[in-house]
Structure formats: structure tokens, C-alpha cells
Design a protein around this motif. Structure first.
Motif, mmCIF file in Angstrom:
data_model
loop_
_atom_site.group_PDB
_atom_site.id
_atom_site.type_symbol
_atom_site.label_atom_id
_atom_site.label_comp_id
_atom_site.label_asym_id
_atom_site.label_seq_id
_atom_site.Cartn_x
_atom_site.Cartn_y
_atom_site.Cartn_z
ATOM 1 N N HIS A 155 108.998 83.000 9.480
ATOM 2 C CA HIS A 155 110.311 82.400 9.709
ATOM 3 C C HIS A 155 110.454 82.094 11.197
ATOM 4 O O HIS A 155 110.878 81.026 11.595
ATOM 5 N N HIS A 169 124.781 82.586 13.200
ATOM 6 C CA HIS A 169 123.402 82.765 12.760
ATOM 7 C C HIS A 169 122.742 83.876 13.568
ATOM 8 O O HIS A 169 122.868 83.911 14.787
ATOM 9 N N HIS A 204 118.990 86.482 13.320
ATOM 10 C CA HIS A 204 117.775 86.866 12.595
ATOM 11 C C HIS A 204 117.843 88.362 12.277
ATOM 12 O O HIS A 204 118.811 89.036 12.627
ATOM 13 N N MET A 235 117.479 84.658 17.304
ATOM 14 C CA MET A 235 118.416 83.588 17.648
ATOM 15 C C MET A 235 119.810 84.181 17.499
ATOM 16 O O MET A 235 120.012 85.124 16.730
ATOM 17 N N ASP A 248 119.182 75.056 14.354
ATOM 18 C CA ASP A 248 118.098 75.416 13.466
ATOM 19 C C ASP A 248 118.617 76.460 12.490
ATOM 20 O O ASP A 248 119.266 77.421 12.891
ATOM 21 N N HIS A 249 118.307 76.290 11.242
ATOM 22 C CA HIS A 249 118.862 77.110 10.162
ATOM 23 C C HIS A 249 120.355 77.350 10.388
ATOM 24 O O HIS A 249 120.830 78.459 10.262
HETATM 25 CU CU LIG Z 1 116.914 81.038 13.198
#
Ligand SMILES: [Cu+2]
Length: 355
Positions: A55, A224, A226, A298, A349-350
Motif C-alpha cells: 500500500h 486519511h 495509514h 500520510m 492520494d486515497h
Molecule cells: Cu495513503
């Protein structure tokens, strides 16, 4: 002769590499107030299951940005996504690791970079915001989108087609919706580059300070993180007061399954942010592994922001080298073909949480 050359060109592709042959079709369903964007096809060979490290390093099949023109006047207010194979069979949404939509005609408030209109990730459900608010989107706006695919179904997929149903409120909607804009606040973004960072063992924080150029209200926000992420907060630098916070749902190992979402501006007034005022966005991690996670993290908040005066929104400046860097990074996306190219970590991103 031409056919032979084409055949030679196709034969020249490395065996087993994914083939992109995508087209975009756009139509309007004015009864349902949907812009329907159908894109395809992609051939997606099976890939090993995504691990945490993959990921982080973006083991995915990244598509180039596909552009289209927004066909209606009004406000954007949500999306529904569907992925099918060539036989029309609905495929699991998780093979679309993330999808990011770009608005080339508006810049971000904090960064001289193109607006990311919305993002969806593997764990994102379809999202719609109430009709009382909407992201203003005039007809003719230049949009684009890109996808990072990760086919872990165990079989090769051919002729994969993506349908995006983009919901809108028409220009004559009465009462008129409140204008809200995507507001992206990242603790570590380099426009056109990366937003990931290292996380040392134990508890740590990373922050980014900025001056908000215009005032307004946060209507809704999410974020977001991780694995091992704890929270992302927005604080007033002068008073130290936390004005917004998103928190991760973690299991006992620290794996993150979800990030919280708040909508303070739907029934209430929202969170007031002041023009020309210093704010700081701070990501907190708690890493129990005993090792530094290189580029493993992130942290950002993605919000919907109602400016006091929409006309004060900074205009796109094509002469700005940072804006050009962003455009160039979008241009490069997917050029390397099959994953692992690190282009995966741009703004949003994501960005599973725009709405
Ligand atoms: Cu990410």
C-alpha cells in the motif's frame, strides 16, 4: 502496411503487461440529475494481495488521467461508482484501489495545484451530500480522473469498465444550495511530489502551518491516515485551540480501518475559519512496531469549506511554476504502466473522505 505496423506495435508490448485502451463516454440523465461517465476498457492481470508495505509503495496499475468536459451548469453533490467486466459482471469495488477526480479549472485554496474534486478508495462507500449544499461546477469545466487498480481477485480480468454516476443539483434549484469547496490540508505535501513521511517508533507528530487566504466555515470534514495513525487535527496557531479533529478507528495492533467524519455545518453553523490567520494541521501516529516506518505514513484532512465570498477564491495561475509542476505530475501519471512507480502519492492520494 498500417495494420502490420499496428500489429508490430502491439507485439512490442511486454508480455503480460496490462493494456490500457480506454475511452471516456459522457452523458446526462437530466431526470435523475446524474452525469454518467463510462470509461474503459482495462485489462488487469491478477496481482498478489496488497500488504501494508505494498500500500505504501503503490503496487498498483496506475492509469493515465482521462479528461472530460462537465456537461451541465449546477453543483456537484456526489458519486456512485461501479466496476464491471466485459461480460457485464459486477466486480468487487476493492479492485479500484483509489480514484481521484481533478478539476483543472480551479485551484486548491492552500496549494497552487489543481482542485481534487473528489476521491474514492477501497473502503469508501458511494457518497452524496445533501442538496442544501453543493460544489459549484459550471458547464464546460475541464475535469479528469485517474485510477489505481489492484486486481487481487485471483483471476485475470479483461475489458474492465468503470461507470461513475456523478450527481448534481441543476442551476435552477430553489432554494439555491450553499457553495462549498473541497479544502485539502495535508501535514506533508509537496505539490507534484509526495505526501508520505517516515514514522519513528512510539508516539510522534507531524505538522504543517499555513495562512488561510480567505475566511469561511468548515461544513464537513474527514481525513486519511495509514496504519498506526491516531488522529489529524486542525489548530489555531495563535490560541492553540483545536478547531477540528478526525480520529482513526484502530485495532489492537494499530491497524486503521476507518477515519471519523464530521458534518458540523449541516445543522449548525460549522467551524468558522478566519482569513489571513495562521492554522496548523497536525497528524499523530503511535507506532508500536519498534521500527521506523519508512515513507509509511500520510495524514490529511479533506473538508468541504463554505467561503464567506466565493469570488475571493484564488484563481488558477498557469504561470505559477508550482501549478505547472502539478500539471506535469498529472501528465506523467500512469506513463510508467504497471505500478511501483511512486507516482501514487499525490495530493488526495486515497482521499477516501472528500464527502
Ligand atoms: Cu495513503
Amino acid at each position: 502496411m498500417l495494420a502490420l505496423m499496428l500489429a508490430a506495435a502491439i507485439a512490442g508490448a511486454p508480455p503480460g503487461s496490462p493494456r490500457d485502451d480506454p475511452t471516456v463516454r459522457v452523458r446526462v440523465d437530466s431526470t435523475r440529475h446524474e452525469v454518467i461517465v463510462v470509461a474503459g476498457w482495462w485489462d488487469l492481470p491478477n496481482m498478489p494481495p496488497m500488504t501494508g508495505a505494498m500500500h505504501d509503495h503503490g503496487a498498483s496499475h496506475d492509469t493515465p488521467v482521462q479528461q472530460f468536459t462537465w456537461p451541465v451548469d449546477g453543483w456537484f453533490r456526489g458519486f456512485k461508482l461501479e466496476v464491471r467486466d466485459r461480460h457485464g459482471r459486477v466486480l468487487p469495488r476493492r479492485i479500484m484501489h483509489h480514484l481521484i477526480a481533478v478539476n483543472y479549472d480551479r485551484r486548491q485554496l492552500l496549494y497552487p495545484a489543481a482542485e481534487r474534486l473528489f476521491g474514492a478508495g477501497t473502503e469508501t462507500a458511494d457518497a452524496t451530500i445533501p442538496a442544501t449544499i453543493g460544489v459549484p461546477l459550471p458547464r464546460g469545466t475541464n475535469l479528469g480522473f485517474y485510477v489505481a487498480w489492484h486486481n487481487d481477485t485471483g483471476e485475470d480480468l479483461e475489458g474492465v469498465e468503470l461507470t461513475m454516476r456523478l450527481e448534481y443539483s441543476p442551476a435552477n434549484l430553489n432554494p439555491r444550495p450553499l457553495d462549498v469547496m473541497p479544502l485539502y490540508m495535508d501535514v506533508n505535501l509537496t505539490v507534484g511530489g509526495s505526501n508520505s513521511f517516515d514514522v519513528p517508533p512510539g508516539r510522534s507528530e507531524k505538522g504543517y502551518e499555513f495562512t488561510l487566504p480567505i475566511g469561511g466555515r468548515l461544513i464537513g470534514y474527514s481525513g486519511h491516515l495509514h496504519d498506526y495513525g491516531v488522529s489529524v487535527r486542525l489548530e489555531d496557531v495563535e490560541t492553540g485551540k483545536v478547531v477540528a479533529r478526525v480520529t482513526a478507528t484502530r485495532d489492537r495492533q494499530g491497524k486503521v480501518s476507518k477515519v471519523s467524519r464530521s458534518l458540523p455545518g449541516l445543522r449548525g453553523a460549522g467551524v468558522r475559519l478566519k482569513a489571513n490567520h495562521r492554522y496548523r494541521v497536525v497528524g499523530t501516529y503511535d507506532n508500536p512496531t519498534g521500527e521506523t516506518l519508512v515513507n509509511g505514513a500520510m495524514a490529511h484532512i479533506a473538508a468541504l469549506f463554505a467561503p464567506d465570498n466565493v469570488k475571493d477564491w484564488p484563481a488558477v495561475d498557469l504561470a505559477d511554476p508550482t501549478f505547472q509542476t502539478d500539471l506535469a505530475s498529472l501528465e506523467l501519471r500512469g506513463a510508467g504502466g504497471d505500478g511501483m512507480d511512486g507516482h501514487d502519492h499525490g495530493a488526495h492520494d486515497h482521499a477516501d473522505h472528500q464527502h
